[in-house]
Each structure stands twice: as structure tokens, then as C-alpha cells.
Design a protein around this motif. Structure first.
Motif, PDB file in Angstrom:
ATOM      1  N   TRP A   1      15.759  20.919  24.340  1.00 24.47           N
ATOM      2  CA  TRP A   1      14.582  20.775  23.471  1.00 24.47           C
ATOM      3  C   TRP A   1      13.731  22.038  23.505  1.00 24.47           C
ATOM      4  O   TRP A   1      13.211  22.484  22.477  1.00 24.47           O
TER       5      TRP A   1
ATOM      6  N   ASP B   1       8.362  16.921  29.619  1.00 28.12           N
ATOM      7  CA  ASP B   1       8.089  15.497  29.878  1.00 28.12           C
ATOM      8  C   ASP B   1       6.586  15.185  29.882  1.00 28.12           C
ATOM      9  O   ASP B   1       6.124  14.301  30.612  1.00 28.12           O
TER      10      ASP B   1
ATOM     11  N   LEU C   1      15.582  24.607  21.422  1.00 28.95           N
ATOM     12  CA  LEU C   1      15.429  24.352  19.987  1.00 28.95           C
ATOM     13  C   LEU C   1      14.069  24.856  19.515  1.00 28.95           C
ATOM     14  O   LEU C   1      13.957  25.497  18.459  1.00 28.95           O
ATOM     15  N   GLY C   2      13.027  24.577  20.301  1.00 32.94           N
ATOM     16  CA  GLY C   2      11.694  25.065  19.953  1.00 32.94           C
ATOM     17  C   GLY C   2      11.638  26.576  19.947  1.00 32.94           C
ATOM     18  O   GLY C   2      11.048  27.191  19.049  1.00 32.94           O
TER      19      GLY C   2
ATOM     20  N   TYR D   1       7.860  18.161  25.067  1.00 34.40           N
ATOM     21  CA  TYR D   1       8.812  17.066  25.267  1.00 34.40           C
ATOM     22  C   TYR D   1       9.800  17.423  26.377  1.00 34.40           C
ATOM     23  O   TYR D   1      10.131  16.572  27.224  1.00 34.40           O
ATOM     24  N   GLN D   2      10.261  18.677  26.390  1.00 30.50           N
ATOM     25  CA  GLN D   2      11.164  19.125  27.450  1.00 30.50           C
ATOM     26  C   GLN D   2      10.484  19.073  28.814  1.00 30.50           C
ATOM     27  O   GLN D   2      11.114  18.749  29.833  1.00 30.50           O
TER      28      GLN D   2
ATOM     29  N   LEU E   1       8.221  20.389  20.916  1.00 26.99           N
ATOM     30  CA  LEU E   1       9.532  20.363  21.556  1.00 26.99           C
ATOM     31  C   LEU E   1       9.444  20.864  22.998  1.00 26.99           C
ATOM     32  O   LEU E   1      10.102  20.325  23.904  1.00 26.99           O
TER      33      LEU E   1
ATOM     34  N   TYR F   1      18.002  22.643  29.147  1.00 24.53           N
ATOM     35  CA  TYR F   1      16.722  22.682  28.431  1.00 24.53           C
ATOM     36  C   TYR F   1      16.923  22.718  26.915  1.00 24.53           C
ATOM     37  O   TYR F   1      16.400  23.612  26.228  1.00 24.53           O
TER      38      TYR F   1
ATOM     39  N   SER G   1       5.649  22.372  15.646  1.00 23.82           N
ATOM     40  CA  SER G   1       6.891  21.666  15.992  1.00 23.82           C
ATOM     41  C   SER G   1       7.506  22.229  17.275  1.00 23.82           C
ATOM     42  O   SER G   1       7.986  21.478  18.133  1.00 23.82           O
ATOM     43  N   SER G   2       7.485  23.549  17.408  1.00 28.19           N
ATOM     44  CA  SER G   2       8.082  24.197  18.574  1.00 28.19           C
ATOM     45  C   SER G   2       7.337  23.842  19.853  1.00 28.19           C
ATOM     46  O   SER G   2       7.955  23.587  20.898  1.00 28.19           O
TER      47      SER G   2
END
Length: 318
Positions: free
Chosen positions: A65, A106, A68-69, A103-104, A100, A63, A96-97
Motif C-alpha cells: 500500500w 495501520d 502504491l501511494g 493504511y500501510q 495509502l 509494503y 490518495s497517496s
């Protein structure tokens, strides 16, 4: 054996953080939202992130992304605890978090409104989690309840890596040892409330996407009821909902009604866990049954909440 070692590491790291917090004067001073009257170490909830970090390393960086978030969200929240950052910086990092995280999960491959709905819910829950962190033990008890429910379902469905929840909740247990007290050793701080909310929301999002079943959002119903109705009441009174306050039900119970605050915190977690078990039972029912149950549950919780809060305000608030 691994879990025991991780637990010991988390305890040691929490104690080391206390030394650093004391040295650099990272403390929580009472304000309009506080239910405490003494200066206490702030940011002990950073151990939630450390638990997730241990999982990330031991799992071979699963995981990425999401992590990172989580790292960005944790970093900006910790800096805000220490220095008080501008709202623009915090909002940019939060935005931004969340992107992310989605995005992880999907979500970018799904219709655009899924992304919008997820963004609104995640931001709302994170802020609610932060505002609800106002008395000793409440963040720990509630997080253990929600995390425990997710682990129960994960054993049945396997929607997320078990150790992400396990290590994060071990961090919550370590924090609870120092926070679930009449005189707490430390508070979670924004960094703690935001980090654990982000972790639990990621797991909850993975569950909903895996099953296509939105009913699991009711795992957050107790906090949701208190947060939403408090906002409604403050809007009706034409108050600034972004200013510090002490008008949640748990605050009225602890401050005005003088109930034991640890009992209040434990009760919030216990009620949410009990509701969650019922939700799990209804998750296998058809959509119509789930909808009727969800509406009935939220209506019942709202009625109980409003009756209790109105009584407390009339009897104790002058």
C-alpha cells in the motif's frame, strides 16, 4: 555484493534517464524561485523511486500500500514536471497517496485524530521538501542526513526493512554525484523531492508508531524551522505563500550573501544530522525531559535562524 550490483544498476538507469530527458526536452528553466541561471535537466530525482522499486521487487513486494501511494505520488509529480498539471489533480493524488501510506502504517485502527495529524504533517513536510529544493545538493545532503539517522535508529530498534532505506539512499548518492556540483548535471525536480520525502516520512512514521515517541519528528527540524518561519514572514508581508519565491534562508545566503551554495547544502545536512544524534540520545529519557529538550531546541534554532536571516536581509537585500 547485492548492494554493489544495485548501485551499478542505479547509475546505469540514471544515465539512461539523462538520455531520455535530453531527448524529450525535460529541462528546468530558471524562474522566481530558482538559484540557477542556466537550463538544466530536470527529474534526476526519479532515481529515488527506482531505488525503492528495486527494494519492492527484491523483498517480495513488501509494503504494497505504501508502494502504491509512492508510485501514484511519483507519477503525478513527474507528469507535473513535464506538463504542469492542474492543482486539483495533484491534490487528489497526494490525498490518495497519503491515505495509502497511513493504511500501510495501520493508522486506521487508531483514533481519528491520529489520521488527521499524520495527514497534516505528511502533506506539510512533502510541500516543504519541494520548496526547499532550490540549490544544488540541498535535497541530497538533507535526505542523506535524515535517512542516515533513521538507519542508525533502525539498527537499534528495527522498525522497518533496512533495505528500503539502503536502496533509496543509494539512489540519493547516485543523484548527488550528478547534482552536488557548482554546475549540476541535473535537478531532482518535483518527482525527486516528493518521492524521497514520501519514503522518509513513511520510515519516520513507522519509527514513531513502533516506539510511541514523537521526539523523532525533530529529525526534520532544520527544514521545519526554515519552512515555517519563511511562511510566517511571507504571511506578515501579505504575500501569496503558494507563489514561487526566493526567501528561504538558504536562498538569501546563496543569492544575496553569495556564500558557496554547496557549503550551504552540506551545512543543512550536517546540522540536521548533528541535531538528530542528540535527539536519539534524548529519546530514552522521560516525557517531561523530552518535552523540555524539544521546546528548548526549537526555540534556540528559531532564535539563531531569525538573527541570521534578519542580518542577511538588512545587509544584502535592498
Amino acid at each position: 555484493m547485492t548492494y554493489f550490483i544495485v548501485l551499478i544498476v542505479l547509475i546505469i538507469l540514471e544515465l539512461l534517464y539523462f538520455k531520455l530527458a535530453d531527448h524529450f526536452n525535460i529541462i528546468d528553466k530558471p524562474n522566481e524561485r530558482s538559484s540557477h541561471s542556466t537550463v538544466t535537466l530536470r527529474g534526476g530525482g526519479i532515481i529515488f523511486y527506482v531505488g525503492a522499486l528495486i527494494f519492492f521487487i527484491l523483498s517480495g513486494f513488501q509494503y504494497p500500500w505504501f508502494f502504491l501511494g509512492l508510485t501514484l505520488m511519483t507519477a503525478v509529480s513527474f507528469l507535473d514536471d513535464v506538463f504542469t498539471l492542474s492543482n486539483k489533480i495533484r491534490l487528489l493524488i497526494h490525498f490518495s497517496s497519503v491515505l495509502l501510506m497511513t493504511y500501510q502504517l495501520d493508522l486506521f485502527s487508531m483514533p481519528w485524530y491520529y489520521l488527521l495529524i499524520t495527514f497534516v504533517i505528511v502533506v506539510g513536510v512533502i510541500n516543504a521538501y519541494n520548496f526547499m529544493d532550490g540549490i544544488n545538493g540541498i535535497t541530497a545532503c538533507y535526505s542523506l542526513a535524515v535517512g542516515g539517522l533513521l538507519m542508525v535508529v533502525n539498527d537499534q530498534i528495527s522498525f522497518i526493512e533496512h533495505d528500503l532505506l539502503a536502496y533509496s539512499l543509494m539512489g540519493v548518492l547516485v543523484f548527488a554525484f550528478f547534482n552536488f556540483r557548482t554546475k549540476a548535471k541535473c535537478f531532482a525536480g518535483d518527482v525527486g523531492a516528493v518521492a524521497i520525502a514520501f519514503i522518509l516520512l513513511f520510515a519516520l512514521g513507522a519509527l514513531i508508531i513502533k516506539t510511541g515517541n514523537v521526539i523523532y519528528i525533530l529529525f526534520l527540524s532544520v527544514y521545519g524551522i526554515d519552512a515555517v518561519w519563511t511562511i510566517v514572514r511571507r504571511l506578515l508581508k501579505k504575500e501569496n505563500i503558494f507563489e514561487a519565491h526566493r526567501s528561504h534562508l538558504y536562498q538569501y545566503l546563496g543569492n544575496e550573501a553569495k556564500m558557496n551554495k554547496l557549503v550551504i547544502s552540506f551545512s543543512y545536512g550536517l546540522v540536521q544530522f548533528a541535531i538528530g544524534l542528540v535527539v536519539i540520545g534524548f529519546s530514552s529519557q522521560n516525557l517531561t525531559t523530552q518535552l523540555v529538550f524539544s521546546v528548548s531546541l526549537l526555540a534556540l534554532l528559531s532564535a539563531i535562524y531569525l538573527i541570521v536571516k534578519t542580518y542577511i536581509i538588512k545587509k544584502y537585500v535592498k
